[in-house]
Scaffold this motif. Structure first.
Motif, short mmCIF file in Angstrom:
data_model
loop_
_atom_site.label_atom_id
_atom_site.label_comp_id
_atom_site.label_asym_id
_atom_site.label_seq_id
_atom_site.Cartn_x
_atom_site.Cartn_y
_atom_site.Cartn_z
N ALA A 169 9.05 19.58 -32.92
CA ALA A 169 7.65 20.29 -33.62
C ALA A 169 6.51 19.28 -33.46
O ALA A 169 5.34 19.76 -33.27
CB ALA A 169 7.88 20.91 -34.93
N VAL A 204 5.07 18.54 -30.21
CA VAL A 204 4.38 19.54 -29.49
C VAL A 204 2.92 19.79 -30.20
O VAL A 204 2.01 19.85 -29.73
CB VAL A 204 5.18 20.98 -29.54
CG1 VAL A 204 4.45 22.30 -29.27
CG2 VAL A 204 6.35 20.89 -28.68
N LEU A 230 9.50 24.57 -27.01
CA LEU A 230 9.74 24.47 -28.37
C LEU A 230 10.47 25.73 -28.93
O LEU A 230 11.26 25.86 -29.69
CB LEU A 230 8.59 24.51 -29.31
CG LEU A 230 8.73 24.12 -30.73
CD1 LEU A 230 9.39 23.00 -31.12
CD2 LEU A 230 7.41 24.08 -31.62
N ARG A 239 14.23 26.24 -30.14
CA ARG A 239 14.56 26.87 -31.69
C ARG A 239 15.47 28.10 -31.44
O ARG A 239 16.44 27.96 -32.37
CB ARG A 239 13.20 27.11 -32.12
CG ARG A 239 12.64 25.92 -32.86
CD ARG A 239 11.47 26.29 -33.78
NE ARG A 239 10.54 25.19 -34.16
CZ ARG A 239 9.52 25.25 -34.91
NH1 ARG A 239 8.94 26.38 -34.96
NH2 ARG A 239 9.01 24.27 -35.39
N THR A 271 17.11 28.28 -35.18
CA THR A 271 15.95 27.94 -36.18
C THR A 271 14.77 28.55 -35.89
O THR A 271 13.63 28.17 -36.41
CB THR A 271 15.59 26.10 -36.43
OG1 THR A 271 15.43 25.86 -34.93
CG2 THR A 271 16.96 25.60 -36.62
N HIS A 275 12.49 31.89 -36.18
CA HIS A 275 12.52 32.88 -37.11
C HIS A 275 11.35 33.75 -36.80
O HIS A 275 10.19 33.55 -37.29
CB HIS A 275 12.51 32.36 -38.59
CG HIS A 275 13.52 31.66 -38.81
ND1 HIS A 275 14.67 31.93 -39.13
CD2 HIS A 275 13.58 30.07 -39.38
CE1 HIS A 275 15.45 30.92 -39.37
NE2 HIS A 275 14.79 29.96 -39.50
#
Lengths: 551, 230
Positions: free
Chosen positions: B13, B16, B66, B70, B75, B77
């Protein structure tokens, strides 16, 4: 929708960002679009001042502000205190990549997000969009400002009927208005219609909220568990579930639910406090002290900053210190307590209650550098001050202070204070019971209390079977853990006197009994052991020619 | 989640985020230079515009990387809500206003109902549309059409250009490996982009239905991308 801003050039915009160059670059974009009235604020206090003084159309606020503060805390305070009109559009500026991690779970949702960095075209388009929204929703927002829910309901229903692009916002406000108006039947029907269209998580949550209002607790509990299973990021559902579990008297479940919610959304101060409170009740002091530490870290400078935060944190830490056997861990807890104490003293210098509690903790923590607190007479002065300012002392604080005075071994001073408290609070039965508890077992931890209770019961078993020597042994051990407990003291004296059988007890044994019974001279008349105390005292007086002086 | 994974998530994260900031700075500066040289050297400006499009592409690739990372590690959401579709389409296209103008490409947005509201994660759908628009800008002749309408009880957003159309192999990108040929969507930038779009679409569910994407060639020959959400 065109990019015609000419009607809007006199709108008022507030920019909140702690970096001057960021403010400068956004401001230059806004002014080059043609809006002239741009206010700037570098930090929360300045922003709050402007929000309260100016009529603003748009607030653009960076999420990350100075010293760990964030835009969401500002929004929360402004909304709760009614400082920000609903007519003002609040836009949260965020770093793109943090959005899904932090923003989705915020309790107070802004009207829009803007990911930075953003281009001029994007900003222009958004400004038009925000103003269109402000215009179309102005009457509803005015009604919201006035708290006129009947009006809100009526206008939102029209927005839904006319298929406005803001209809999903209107649906939520309509439902909220129905709840405020206590029209639960209508709200249920409305949610039914919404849910027929699609399984909206917010609407499902509201169905359960109505069940809670109707006390259909097991149904709500089951439903909320299902909902959380499907929508693990719906934070409001956890809070409602915790509320239900609290009503169902399931404190362990409440704690678990709050912990799950905090894992996803750790920045909510009220939720951290609830967790600390319920964990304390559950005897999970490690969790409680951890949560209080979070609360203290988060709350400074927010609307949640209050003496109670620090007093609660100090109490939990003190309790845990009493139980902690690991020396390094105790030192860490002590350091935490020192931090809380300093903040309490610094943030609330004019609060009498906070001042008295701080004095108690200065004495408790016994900082070598705090020579005033270590000097003779410091505790006595504290006890006297507390007795004089009874009307400014909260019940919790009074108990804290009394406990610490006992802890310091100044039993007489503490007993005097308790007597005065008992007199002052004579109408509060619950508090009187609590004072009795403090006085009988002031320095005893819950764990020791439990153990002492257990030994006491075993002693009584021996006593019933006339095994007085064994009984005496058990009661003595119990008393080590809880030295002022009236029940245990009287049991010990009674068994001691019987232990020698028909012969008369030795002088030494009698002296010991006299000493024990003297410990109970504080016992209030309304204590349930008082009559028994009188009986045993007078018997002992007979045996010792009045060694236990009658009060 | 173990400690190492948590760290990896944060590393991804932050990286990026950092590269995106740098890209945005590069983009701003190229735009300034473009404005300066536009009169003196229209050709130079056009070259710079190409570079700007490439920065946009790197940007999209990072978002895909990314996002897919995820999703793979649970992870990810998404946050769904009813949102005005016009706003999402505008947000996606406003990134390209200047590039489109510089290349003389006309963008038309056609909405059956301008107040249409649909249930979606607006940030994700915006990135899907932005992804498709970069492709269109590269391959179209001089026109891109975005058409929004309700179809088969769902929302249909079509992005159509007037270029050469998709190569035959790409039209079957969701078929078997043989049919996919070179554009197996596990490999290559275009494939990864489409894979991401498909994943995002299928995250959108309503009852038993889930969203999907469809590639076809328009009657007039251009490429047509359709995103359908239940």
């Amino acid at each position: 929708m065109g990019l015609d801003l000419s009607d809007s050039l006199n709108k008022h915009v507030l920019l909140v960002d702690d970096f001057a160059n960021v403010r400068k670059s956004i401001k230059s974009m806004i002014t080059s679009i043609g809006l002239r009235n741009v206010f700037e604020a570098a930090h929360g206090n300045e922003a709050t001042r402007i929000v309260r003084e100016q009529k603003l159309d748009i607030v653009m606020c960076d999420y990350n502000l100075e010293k760990g503060k964030n835009g969401s805390q500002l929004l929360e305070e402004w909304r709760k205190r009614g400082w920000l009109s609903h007519e003002t559009i609040f836009v949260m500026i965020t770093a793109e990549t943090s959005r899904d991690r932090v923003m989705g779970t915020l309790e107070f949702q802004p009207d829009d997000y803007l990911a930075k960095p953003f281009a001029m075209d994007t900003l222009k388009q958004r400004l038009v969009r925000w103003m269109d929204r402000q215009e179309e929703l102005r009457p509803v927002n005015a009604a919201l400002d006035k708290g006129n829910w009947a009006e809100v309901a009526k206008m939102c229903r029209d927005l839904i009927k006319s298929k406005s692009r803001y209809r999903s916002w209107a649906q939520r406000k309509y439902h909220q208005a129905l709840l405020k108006l206590d029209r639960l039947e209508d709200a249920t029907k409305f949610l039914g219609i919404v849910l027929k269209e699609r399984e909206y998580p917010w609407a499902r949550l509201e169905v359960h909220r109505i069940q809670v209002a109707r006390k259909e607790l097991p149904k709500a509990e089951k439903g909320l568990r299902n909902l959380i299973n499907k929508e693990p990021n719906l934070i409001d559902a956890y809070d409602l579930l915790a509320q239900v579990q609290n009503m169902l008297k399931q404190p362990e479940h409440v704690q678990h639910t709050l912990e799950q919610a905090l894992e996803r959304s750790p920045l909510s101060i009220p939720r951290q406090r609830s967790l600390a409170k319920v964990a304390t009740g559950n005897g999970d002091l490690a969790t409680a002290t951890r949560a209080y530490k979070e609360v203290v870290n988060l709350c400074e400078g927010t609307m949640h900053d209050a003496p109670d935060v620090y007093k609660d944190a100090l109490r939990a830490t003190r309790t845990r210190m009493a139980l902690e056997t690991n020396e390094a861990q105790r030192r860490r807890l002590r350091l935490d307590a020192m931090t809380y104490l300093k903040k309490l003293m610094k943030n609330f210098p004019d609060d009498t209650d906070a001042d008295l509690v701080s004095r108690a903790y200065r004495s408790f923590l016994n900082d070598p550098q705090d020579t005033r607190a270590r000097a003779d007479g410091f505790i006595k002065e504290l006890a006297q001050k507390a007795s004089r300012k009874m009307e400014e002392l909260s019940q919790d604080s009074a108990v804290d202070i009394a406990e610490i005075i006992y802890e310091k071994g100044e039993n007489e001073l503490a007993d005097e204070l308790i007597d005065k408290l008992r007199d002052y609070h004579r109408s509060s039965k619950a508090f009187l019971e609590r004072l009795n508890q403090v006085q009988t077992e002031p320095t005893t931890t819950a764990e020791s209390r439990e153990k002492a209770h257990h030994m006491n019961i075993q002693g009584i078993e021996h006593y019933k079977k006339k095994r007085y020597t064994e009984a005496v042994g058990q009661f003595e051990e119990a008393l080590e853990l809880s030295p002022r407990h009236p029940g245990i003291i009287l049991n010990l004296v009674q068994s001691s006197l019987l232990e020698v059988g028909t012969g008369s007890p030795t002088k030494q044994r009698l002296d010991q009994c006299v000493e024990l019974v003297k410990r109970l001279s504080y016992l209030p008349r309304d204590h349930y052991q008082y009559d028994r105390y009188l009986t045993i005292r007078s018997k002992l007086n007979d045996l010792t020619d009045g060694a236990v002086i009658a009060q | 989640m173990n400690k190492l994974e948590l760290d990896m998530n944060t590393i991804m994260a932050s990286t990026v985020h950092d590269v995106k900031n740098a890209l945005s700075l590069i983009d701003d500066q190229i735009r300034d230079v473009m404005a300066e040289v536009e009169q003196a050297s229209p050709e130079g400006a056009a070259y710079l515009n190409r570079i700007r499009l490439e920065t946009g592409r790197i940007n999209n690739d990072l978002v895909h990387m990314l996002g897919l990372y995820r999703m793979h590690h649970n992870t990810f959401h998404p946050s769904f809500d009813d949102v005005p579709v016009e706003e999402v389409v505008q947000d996606a296209s406003s990134r390209y206003t200047e590039s489109l103008a510089a290349l003389g490409i006309e963008l038309n947005i056609e909405m059956e109902d301008r107040d249409c509201v649909w249930y979606m994660d607006p940030a994700l759908i915006e990135s899907v549309l932005a992804n498709i628009l970069t492709n269109c800008i590269r391959y179209t002749k001089d026109r891109v059409d975005v058409q929004v309408a309700e179809r088969d009880g769902g929302l249909s957003i079509r992005v159509i250009d007037n270029g050469e159309g998709y190569p035959e192999k790409m039209l079957n990108f969701m078929g078997t490996e043989d049919e996919q040929g070179d554009v197996n969507f596990q490999t290559g930038s275009t494939g990864l982009g489409l894979f991401f779009c498909y994943q995002i679409a299928s995250l959108h569910r309503n009852g038993k239905q889930h969203g999907t994407i469809k590639l076809s060639n328009d009657d007039q020959g251009g490429a047509s991308f359709e995103l359908w959400l239940p």
